[in-house]
Design a protein around this motif. Sequence first.
Motif, mmCIF file in Angstrom:
data_model
loop_
_atom_site.group_PDB
_atom_site.id
_atom_site.type_symbol
_atom_site.label_atom_id
_atom_site.label_comp_id
_atom_site.label_asym_id
_atom_site.label_seq_id
_atom_site.Cartn_x
_atom_site.Cartn_y
_atom_site.Cartn_z
ATOM 1 N N THR A 32 0.759 -1.159 0.143
ATOM 2 C CA THR A 32 0.022 0.035 0.024
ATOM 3 C C THR A 32 0.642 1.103 -0.095
ATOM 4 O O THR A 32 1.869 1.323 0.528
ATOM 5 N N GLU A 33 0.437 2.412 -0.778
ATOM 6 C CA GLU A 33 1.123 3.501 -0.553
ATOM 7 C C GLU A 33 0.621 4.428 0.644
ATOM 8 O O GLU A 33 1.383 5.373 0.959
ATOM 9 N N ALA A 34 -0.420 3.835 1.204
ATOM 10 C CA ALA A 34 -0.685 4.804 2.764
ATOM 11 C C ALA A 34 0.255 4.649 3.715
ATOM 12 O O ALA A 34 0.975 3.648 3.730
ATOM 13 N N GLU A 35 0.222 5.472 4.756
ATOM 14 C CA GLU A 35 0.882 5.567 5.621
ATOM 15 C C GLU A 35 0.687 4.274 6.801
ATOM 16 O O GLU A 35 1.449 3.602 7.291
ATOM 17 N N ARG A 36 -0.758 4.001 6.529
ATOM 18 C CA ARG A 36 -1.078 2.800 7.698
ATOM 19 C C ARG A 36 -2.451 2.097 6.657
ATOM 20 O O ARG A 36 -2.786 2.600 5.849
ATOM 21 N N LEU A 37 -2.463 1.073 7.323
ATOM 22 C CA LEU A 37 -3.318 0.012 6.529
ATOM 23 C C LEU A 37 -4.903 0.741 7.391
ATOM 24 O O LEU A 37 -4.887 0.594 8.540
ATOM 25 N N SER A 38 -5.877 0.536 6.611
ATOM 26 C CA SER A 38 -7.113 0.765 7.003
ATOM 27 C C SER A 38 -7.762 -0.298 7.820
ATOM 28 O O SER A 38 -7.283 -1.397 7.480
ATOM 29 N N ALA A 39 -8.808 -0.060 8.735
ATOM 30 C CA ALA A 39 -9.323 -1.146 9.384
ATOM 31 C C ALA A 39 -9.900 -2.183 8.472
ATOM 32 O O ALA A 39 -10.126 -3.227 8.915
ATOM 33 N N ASP A 40 -10.502 -1.595 7.430
ATOM 34 C CA ASP A 40 -11.279 -2.388 6.626
ATOM 35 C C ASP A 40 -10.406 -3.120 5.715
ATOM 36 O O ASP A 40 -10.772 -4.426 5.469
ATOM 37 N N LEU A 41 -9.188 -2.716 5.449
ATOM 38 C CA LEU A 41 -8.032 -3.401 4.628
ATOM 39 C C LEU A 41 -7.637 -4.512 5.722
ATOM 40 O O LEU A 41 -7.279 -5.792 5.090
ATOM 41 N N ILE A 42 -7.523 -4.167 6.954
ATOM 42 C CA ILE A 42 -6.799 -5.164 7.711
ATOM 43 C C ILE A 42 -8.090 -6.437 7.751
ATOM 44 O O ILE A 42 -7.523 -7.576 7.947
ATOM 45 N N ASP A 43 -9.205 -6.064 8.007
ATOM 46 C CA ASP A 43 -10.317 -6.965 8.119
ATOM 47 C C ASP A 43 -10.192 -7.948 6.600
ATOM 48 O O ASP A 43 -10.358 -9.331 6.928
#
Length: 60
Positions: A32-43
Amino acid sequence: MAPLRTTTTVQDHVALAEIELCGELMIAASATEAERLSADLIDEVLKVGPGTEPGRSPGA
């Protein structure tokens, strides 16, 4: 002479599953290019979400 040591291999299936999940999260984080994984992506990576029971795959 000292007695020979034997190596016993013990497999902890829970620990192996946790290591696999951590690996999946690391792969997702590196992709991912984002700084953090979203909760939805983690799920999504962990194959969990609202209404799922721990340890059960959705649709199982």
